[in-house]
Write a protein that holds these residues in place. Structure first.
Motif, PDB file in Angstrom:
ATOM      1  N   LYS A   3      54.534  13.807  -2.338  1.00 47.41           N
ATOM      2  CA  LYS A   3      55.556  14.933  -2.604  1.00 47.41           C
ATOM      3  C   LYS A   3      55.431  15.996  -2.070  1.00 47.41           C
ATOM      4  O   LYS A   3      56.216  16.626  -1.678  1.00 47.41           O
ATOM      5  CB  LYS A   3      56.306  14.957  -4.060  1.00 47.41           C
ATOM      6  CG  LYS A   3      56.874  13.235  -4.020  1.00 47.41           C
ATOM      7  CD  LYS A   3      57.659  13.780  -5.580  1.00 47.41           C
ATOM      8  CE  LYS A   3      58.375  11.501  -5.845  1.00 47.41           C
ATOM      9  NZ  LYS A   3      59.376  12.029  -7.192  1.00 47.41           N
ATOM     10  N   ARG A  32      56.785  17.240   6.771  1.00 48.55           N
ATOM     11  CA  ARG A  32      57.827  17.661   5.965  1.00 48.55           C
ATOM     12  C   ARG A  32      58.547  16.957   6.379  1.00 48.55           C
ATOM     13  O   ARG A  32      59.991  16.676   5.348  1.00 48.55           O
ATOM     14  CB  ARG A  32      57.634  18.824   6.910  1.00 48.55           C
ATOM     15  CG  ARG A  32      57.033  20.291   5.799  1.00 48.55           C
ATOM     16  CD  ARG A  32      57.716  21.278   6.629  1.00 48.55           C
ATOM     17  NE  ARG A  32      58.366  21.635   5.512  1.00 48.55           N
ATOM     18  CZ  ARG A  32      59.827  22.648   5.657  1.00 48.55           C
ATOM     19  NH1 ARG A  32      60.230  22.741   7.454  1.00 48.55           N
ATOM     20  NH2 ARG A  32      60.643  23.272   5.400  1.00 48.55           N
ATOM     21  N   GLU A  33      59.005  16.337   7.410  1.00 50.98           N
ATOM     22  CA  GLU A  33      60.060  15.678   8.401  1.00 50.98           C
ATOM     23  C   GLU A  33      60.372  14.509   6.717  1.00 50.98           C
ATOM     24  O   GLU A  33      62.159  13.659   7.181  1.00 50.98           O
ATOM     25  CB  GLU A  33      60.205  14.565   9.440  1.00 50.98           C
ATOM     26  CG  GLU A  33      60.056  16.017   9.950  1.00 50.98           C
ATOM     27  CD  GLU A  33      59.682  15.991  12.487  1.00 50.98           C
ATOM     28  OE1 GLU A  33      59.135  14.427  12.511  1.00 50.98           O
ATOM     29  OE2 GLU A  33      60.287  16.279  12.628  1.00 50.98           O
ATOM     30  N   GLN A  34      59.128  13.481   6.626  1.00 54.52           N
ATOM     31  CA  GLN A  34      59.007  12.359   5.524  1.00 54.52           C
ATOM     32  C   GLN A  34      59.046  13.163   4.152  1.00 54.52           C
ATOM     33  O   GLN A  34      59.425  12.682   3.141  1.00 54.52           O
ATOM     34  CB  GLN A  34      57.406  11.929   5.352  1.00 54.52           C
ATOM     35  CG  GLN A  34      57.649  11.607   6.878  1.00 54.52           C
ATOM     36  CD  GLN A  34      55.720  10.896   6.975  1.00 54.52           C
ATOM     37  OE1 GLN A  34      55.684  10.615   7.947  1.00 54.52           O
ATOM     38  NE2 GLN A  34      55.399  11.166   5.714  1.00 54.52           N
ATOM     39  N   GLY A  35      59.782  14.586   3.707  1.00 52.13           N
ATOM     40  CA  GLY A  35      60.553  15.505   2.846  1.00 52.13           C
ATOM     41  C   GLY A  35      58.950  15.406   1.829  1.00 52.13           C
ATOM     42  O   GLY A  35      59.936  15.962   0.588  1.00 52.13           O
ATOM     43  N   ASP A  59      57.278  25.438   2.788  1.00 50.86           N
ATOM     44  CA  ASP A  59      58.974  25.667   1.170  1.00 50.86           C
ATOM     45  C   ASP A  59      58.500  26.176   0.752  1.00 50.86           C
ATOM     46  O   ASP A  59      59.063  26.747  -0.194  1.00 50.86           O
ATOM     47  CB  ASP A  59      58.378  23.927   1.045  1.00 50.86           C
ATOM     48  CG  ASP A  59      59.062  23.086   1.761  1.00 50.86           C
ATOM     49  OD1 ASP A  59      60.472  23.123   1.990  1.00 50.86           O
ATOM     50  OD2 ASP A  59      57.813  22.106   2.708  1.00 50.86           O
TER      51      ASP A  59
END
Length: 304
Positions: A3, A32-35, A59
């Motif tokens: 994560k 980041r596109e995958q969270g 982030d």
């Protein structure tokens, strides 16, 4: 499931000669596109973080070796040395005539010995580079004697680095071990080096703090590093990755070893661990290279 990913800068995310490889930029964008959250975790103070690193879409930022933490464009933690500890350190440096660099939020204050030591070390790393002035400017650190300007920080110092003979560094470690955190103590270019942080600080503590704040478990986090000051970070994540060439002190805490930045280490490791898919990464790298070429064209070339 991963994560969050923590990344050291120098020698891990970024090559000192070539900057951040396109493969790493593409890999982080996909994550980041995958969270997956991306957080820089560096020993540099905020003011010396390179512009290409700041330009990344990330982030959060852990800097000053863990003394300063930002997340989502907000400062969430900052720690300084107590004035009594700072005064004690400065007296030891003066008496023993040691090299020293003290880091505030925006500036690094070096005495003449430290400035010479760091400058010579950096010049060795970039030996053979034609455009030395560009590399020095991108590095964002001035290797000059500006110790007399230390008063500008009003005592707000995040990190203290001291260089000298082993016996002096050993005494400093013993004297300050209960008043500060020792981020690293190593032999470096024929001298000994010690890096002190405020008590309770360090990359590992910062990772623990941010993971707890975000509700992310140790097992759901990954970290990449190459230096002794990355030991705490690798110990605080579920998957710790050391960069090829790292010392034994870090390797014993690593779950795997990845290639250096110039050999696309971050990208390759994320592919090996199935965090990103290789074909998507390759397409993103091609897109990045193509966009770079477009941006380099002159207006006349574009019209043609």
């Amino acid at each position: 499931m991963t994560k969050i990913i923590y990344l050291d800068i120098d020698g891990t995310l970024r090559d000192e000669r070539l900057g951040i490889p396109e493969s790493a930029e593409a890999a982080l964008r996909i994550c980041r596109e995958q969270g997956i959250l991306i957080v820089i975790c560096t020993g540099r103070n905020p003011g010396s973080i390179q512009r290409d690193v700041k330009a990344l879409e990330i982030d959060g930022m852990i800097s000053g070796g863990g003394a300063y933490i930002e997340f989502g464009d907000r400062q969430v933690q900052e720690n300084f040395f107590p004035m009594r500890v700072l005064a004690d350190v400065l007296e030891v440096i003066r008496k023993r005539k040691l090299g020293a660099a003290l880091e505030g939020r925006e500036e690094i204050y070096m005495n003449a010995k430290a400035a010479l030591f760091y400058r010579e070390d950096f010049e060795k790393k970039i030996a053979g580079v034609r455009d030395i002035s560009r590399i020095m400017e991108e590095n964002r650190i001035r290797y000059e004697d500006n110790f007399s300007e230390l008063w500008k920080e009003s005592g707000k110092i995040h990190k203290i680095c001291i260089i000298g003979p082993k016996q002096d560094i050993d005494r400093i470690a013993e004297h300050f071990e209960e008043k500060s955190e020792i981020a690293q103590k190593i032999e470096w270019n024929g001298l000994w080096y010690i890096e002190l942080l405020p008590a309770g600080c360090g990359k590992g503590e910062a990772v623990d703090f941010l993971n707890d704040r975000l509700g992310i478990s140790r097992e759901e986090s990954m970290g990449f590093g190459d230096g002794e000051n990355d030991v705490g970070m690798l110990r605080s994540v579920g998957i710790g990755v050391a960069v090829e060439g790292a010392g034994e002190g870090l390797l014993k805490y690593a779950d795997s070893i990845c290639e250096k930045p110039v050999d696309d280490g971050i990208y390759r490791e994320l592919v090996r661990r199935n965090v990103i898919r290789e074909e998507i990464g390759q397409n993103r790298i091609k897109e990045k290279i193509g966009q770079s070429r477009i941006e380099e064209e002159t207006p006349v070339e574009r019209r043609a």
